[in-house]
Design a protein around this motif. Structure first.
Motif, PDB file in Angstrom:
ATOM      1  N   LEU A 278      27.343  32.485  32.135  1.00 18.81           N
ATOM      2  CA  LEU A 278      28.067  33.770  32.438  1.00 18.81           C
ATOM      3  C   LEU A 278      28.280  34.028  33.760  1.00 18.81           C
ATOM      4  O   LEU A 278      29.580  34.394  34.333  1.00 18.81           O
ATOM      5  CB  LEU A 278      27.325  34.960  31.541  1.00 18.81           C
ATOM      6  N   THR A 279      27.256  33.999  34.599  1.00 22.69           N
ATOM      7  CA  THR A 279      27.249  34.062  36.190  1.00 22.69           C
ATOM      8  C   THR A 279      28.126  33.261  36.622  1.00 22.69           C
ATOM      9  O   THR A 279      29.102  33.737  37.429  1.00 22.69           O
ATOM     10  CB  THR A 279      25.896  34.044  36.621  1.00 22.69           C
ATOM     11  N   ALA A 280      28.163  32.030  36.259  1.00 21.64           N
ATOM     12  CA  ALA A 280      29.224  30.681  36.936  1.00 21.64           C
ATOM     13  C   ALA A 280      30.578  31.285  36.637  1.00 21.64           C
ATOM     14  O   ALA A 280      31.398  31.319  37.511  1.00 21.64           O
ATOM     15  CB  ALA A 280      28.850  29.583  36.336  1.00 21.64           C
ATOM     16  N   ILE A 281      31.051  31.628  35.459  1.00 19.85           N
ATOM     17  CA  ILE A 281      32.036  31.913  35.114  1.00 19.85           C
ATOM     18  C   ILE A 281      32.647  33.256  35.849  1.00 19.85           C
ATOM     19  O   ILE A 281      33.826  33.198  36.674  1.00 19.85           O
ATOM     20  CB  ILE A 281      32.677  32.241  33.614  1.00 19.85           C
ATOM     21  N   LEU A 282      31.793  34.269  35.739  1.00 20.56           N
ATOM     22  CA  LEU A 282      32.244  35.697  36.419  1.00 20.56           C
ATOM     23  C   LEU A 282      32.398  35.561  37.778  1.00 20.56           C
ATOM     24  O   LEU A 282      33.034  36.479  38.541  1.00 20.56           O
ATOM     25  CB  LEU A 282      31.566  36.602  35.789  1.00 20.56           C
ATOM     26  N   SER A 283      31.551  34.467  38.397  1.00 24.29           N
ATOM     27  CA  SER A 283      31.501  34.384  39.898  1.00 24.29           C
ATOM     28  C   SER A 283      32.964  33.840  40.378  1.00 24.29           C
ATOM     29  O   SER A 283      33.168  33.558  41.703  1.00 24.29           O
ATOM     30  CB  SER A 283      30.432  33.373  40.295  1.00 24.29           C
ATOM     31  N   CYS A 284      33.796  33.157  39.320  1.00 23.60           N
ATOM     32  CA  CYS A 284      35.010  32.489  39.641  1.00 23.60           C
ATOM     33  C   CYS A 284      36.207  33.115  38.978  1.00 23.60           C
ATOM     34  O   CYS A 284      37.307  32.817  39.366  1.00 23.60           O
ATOM     35  CB  CYS A 284      34.953  31.093  39.070  1.00 23.60           C
ATOM     36  N   ALA A 285      35.905  34.007  38.226  1.00 24.11           N
ATOM     37  CA  ALA A 285      37.091  34.449  37.282  1.00 24.11           C
ATOM     38  C   ALA A 285      36.862  35.884  36.836  1.00 24.11           C
ATOM     39  O   ALA A 285      35.722  36.487  36.935  1.00 24.11           O
ATOM     40  CB  ALA A 285      37.336  33.607  36.041  1.00 24.11           C
ATOM     41  N   GLY A 286      37.838  36.708  36.332  1.00 24.84           N
ATOM     42  CA  GLY A 286      37.813  37.865  35.912  1.00 24.84           C
ATOM     43  C   GLY A 286      37.553  38.324  34.346  1.00 24.84           C
ATOM     44  O   GLY A 286      37.051  39.394  34.315  1.00 24.84           O
ATOM     45  N   HIS A 287      37.149  37.241  33.816  1.00 21.92           N
ATOM     46  CA  HIS A 287      36.769  37.282  32.393  1.00 21.92           C
ATOM     47  C   HIS A 287      35.988  36.147  32.028  1.00 21.92           C
ATOM     48  O   HIS A 287      36.194  35.134  32.401  1.00 21.92           O
ATOM     49  CB  HIS A 287      37.786  37.907  31.515  1.00 21.92           C
ATOM     50  N   VAL A 288      35.079  36.155  30.671  1.00 23.68           N
ATOM     51  CA  VAL A 288      34.561  35.156  30.119  1.00 23.68           C
ATOM     52  C   VAL A 288      35.417  34.770  29.035  1.00 23.68           C
ATOM     53  O   VAL A 288      35.328  33.295  28.802  1.00 23.68           O
ATOM     54  CB  VAL A 288      33.296  35.422  29.697  1.00 23.68           C
TER      55      VAL A 288
ATOM     56  N   SER B  73      21.914  32.722  47.994  1.00 24.26           N
ATOM     57  CA  SER B  73      22.980  31.934  48.189  1.00 24.26           C
ATOM     58  C   SER B  73      22.699  30.290  48.709  1.00 24.26           C
ATOM     59  O   SER B  73      23.529  29.744  48.862  1.00 24.26           O
ATOM     60  CB  SER B  73      24.291  32.502  48.953  1.00 24.26           C
ATOM     61  N   ALA B  74      21.229  30.347  49.041  1.00 25.26           N
ATOM     62  CA  ALA B  74      20.905  28.888  49.308  1.00 25.26           C
ATOM     63  C   ALA B  74      20.876  27.862  48.253  1.00 25.26           C
ATOM     64  O   ALA B  74      20.027  26.678  48.607  1.00 25.26           O
ATOM     65  CB  ALA B  74      19.719  29.190  50.316  1.00 25.26           C
ATOM     66  N   ARG B  75      20.844  28.304  47.012  1.00 24.87           N
ATOM     67  CA  ARG B  75      20.560  27.327  45.787  1.00 24.87           C
ATOM     68  C   ARG B  75      21.567  26.220  46.061  1.00 24.87           C
ATOM     69  O   ARG B  75      22.811  26.450  46.478  1.00 24.87           O
ATOM     70  CB  ARG B  75      20.535  27.905  44.448  1.00 24.87           C
ATOM     71  N   ARG B  76      21.277  25.147  45.366  1.00 20.42           N
ATOM     72  CA  ARG B  76      22.305  23.773  45.378  1.00 20.42           C
ATOM     73  C   ARG B  76      23.582  24.140  44.431  1.00 20.42           C
ATOM     74  O   ARG B  76      23.452  24.635  43.592  1.00 20.42           O
ATOM     75  CB  ARG B  76      21.479  22.565  44.750  1.00 20.42           C
ATOM     76  N   PRO B  77      24.755  23.946  44.999  1.00 21.70           N
ATOM     77  CA  PRO B  77      25.772  23.955  44.496  1.00 21.70           C
ATOM     78  C   PRO B  77      26.174  23.117  43.096  1.00 21.70           C
ATOM     79  O   PRO B  77      25.366  22.018  43.225  1.00 21.70           O
ATOM     80  CB  PRO B  77      27.044  23.605  45.537  1.00 21.70           C
TER      81      PRO B  77
ATOM     82  N   MET C  43      37.124  27.459  47.360  1.00 17.81           N
ATOM     83  CA  MET C  43      36.129  26.689  46.669  1.00 17.81           C
ATOM     84  C   MET C  43      36.483  26.885  45.108  1.00 17.81           C
ATOM     85  O   MET C  43      36.204  25.748  44.502  1.00 17.81           O
ATOM     86  CB  MET C  43      34.689  27.391  46.923  1.00 17.81           C
ATOM     87  N   ASN C  44      36.857  28.018  44.793  1.00 19.68           N
ATOM     88  CA  ASN C  44      37.502  27.997  43.386  1.00 19.68           C
ATOM     89  C   ASN C  44      38.695  28.440  43.369  1.00 19.68           C
ATOM     90  O   ASN C  44      39.315  29.332  42.797  1.00 19.68           O
ATOM     91  CB  ASN C  44      36.811  29.179  42.680  1.00 19.68           C
ATOM     92  N   ALA C  45      39.546  27.584  44.190  1.00 25.52           N
ATOM     93  CA  ALA C  45      41.044  27.610  44.324  1.00 25.52           C
ATOM     94  C   ALA C  45      41.754  27.711  43.047  1.00 25.52           C
ATOM     95  O   ALA C  45      41.487  26.962  41.965  1.00 25.52           O
ATOM     96  CB  ALA C  45      41.482  26.572  45.228  1.00 25.52           C
ATOM     97  N   GLY C  46      42.682  28.468  42.736  1.00 27.02           N
ATOM     98  CA  GLY C  46      43.648  28.664  41.639  1.00 27.02           C
ATOM     99  C   GLY C  46      43.202  29.492  40.421  1.00 27.02           C
ATOM    100  O   GLY C  46      43.759  29.483  39.480  1.00 27.02           O
TER     101      GLY C  46
ATOM    102  N   PRO D 129      38.881  23.051  39.101  1.00 26.63           N
ATOM    103  CA  PRO D 129      37.564  22.944  39.603  1.00 26.63           C
ATOM    104  C   PRO D 129      36.920  24.137  40.157  1.00 26.63           C
ATOM    105  O   PRO D 129      37.768  24.967  40.679  1.00 26.63           O
ATOM    106  CB  PRO D 129      37.634  22.019  40.688  1.00 26.63           C
ATOM    107  N   ALA D 130      35.675  24.399  39.794  1.00 28.13           N
ATOM    108  CA  ALA D 130      34.881  25.370  40.192  1.00 28.13           C
ATOM    109  C   ALA D 130      33.454  25.116  40.644  1.00 28.13           C
ATOM    110  O   ALA D 130      33.107  23.986  40.068  1.00 28.13           O
ATOM    111  CB  ALA D 130      34.860  26.415  39.325  1.00 28.13           C
ATOM    112  N   THR D 131      32.878  25.924  41.329  1.00 25.87           N
ATOM    113  CA  THR D 131      31.347  25.985  41.671  1.00 25.87           C
ATOM    114  C   THR D 131      30.612  27.078  41.574  1.00 25.87           C
ATOM    115  O   THR D 131      30.961  28.209  41.515  1.00 25.87           O
ATOM    116  CB  THR D 131      31.553  25.508  43.223  1.00 25.87           C
ATOM    117  N   ALA D 132      29.339  26.583  40.924  1.00 22.39           N
ATOM    118  CA  ALA D 132      28.436  27.806  40.667  1.00 22.39           C
ATOM    119  C   ALA D 132      27.144  27.327  41.599  1.00 22.39           C
ATOM    120  O   ALA D 132      27.179  26.182  42.239  1.00 22.39           O
ATOM    121  CB  ALA D 132      27.908  27.793  39.254  1.00 22.39           C
ATOM    122  N   LEU D 133      26.008  27.879  41.494  1.00 20.98           N
ATOM    123  CA  LEU D 133      24.837  27.590  42.105  1.00 20.98           C
ATOM    124  C   LEU D 133      23.802  27.074  40.909  1.00 20.98           C
ATOM    125  O   LEU D 133      23.664  27.778  39.824  1.00 20.98           O
ATOM    126  CB  LEU D 133      24.335  28.739  42.932  1.00 20.98           C
ATOM    127  N   GLU D 134      22.973  26.114  41.402  1.00 19.93           N
ATOM    128  CA  GLU D 134      21.853  25.649  40.366  1.00 19.93           C
ATOM    129  C   GLU D 134      21.084  26.912  39.915  1.00 19.93           C
ATOM    130  O   GLU D 134      20.523  27.798  40.692  1.00 19.93           O
ATOM    131  CB  GLU D 134      20.916  24.568  40.843  1.00 19.93           C
TER     132      GLU D 134
END
Length: 103
Positions: free
Chosen positions: A39-49, A16-20, A1-4, A29-34
């Motif tokens: 900040l939440t979107a980035i830190l759910s995919c990566a180690g720093h902002v 976790s049921a909110r729309r991607p 989902m957040n490969a690479g 490419p990355a995915t967060a939730l509506e």
């Protein structure tokens, strides 16, 4: 989902049921939730902002409520956003290592 992307700092345990919402983080490419903040979107995919502009060390925000100024990020077109108080939008292109921001 957040490969690479690097290992995430945050792990989602609820709501976790909110729309991607698809966005781009550091050209990948990355995915967060509506309803997620940037900040939440980035830190759910990566180690720093972002990286500290003086030391180059990774930063992950601090106060989580818009007071400390530690979570400013840049979009691919140069706009600066406060990650903790800006909501993620589909198609956003965000940079954690913006040119000229770190060492």
């Amino acid at each position: 989902m957040n490969a690479g992307l690097p290992r995430p700092q945050f792990f989602r345990v609820a709501e976790s049921a909110r729309r991607p919402v698809s966005f781009v983080l550091d050209g990948k490419p990355a995915t967060a939730l509506e309803g997620d903040t940037v900040l939440t979107a980035i830190l759910s995919c990566a180690g720093h902002v972002r990286r500290n502009e003086f030391s180059g060390q990774p930063r992950a925000g601090f106060c989580m409520m818009g007071a400390c100024q530690d979570c400013w990020v840049q979009t691919a077109d140069g706009e600066k956003l406060r990650a903790c108080s800006t909501f993620i939008r589909a198609g956003m292109q965000l940079l954690t290592d913006a040119p000229g921001e770190s060492q």
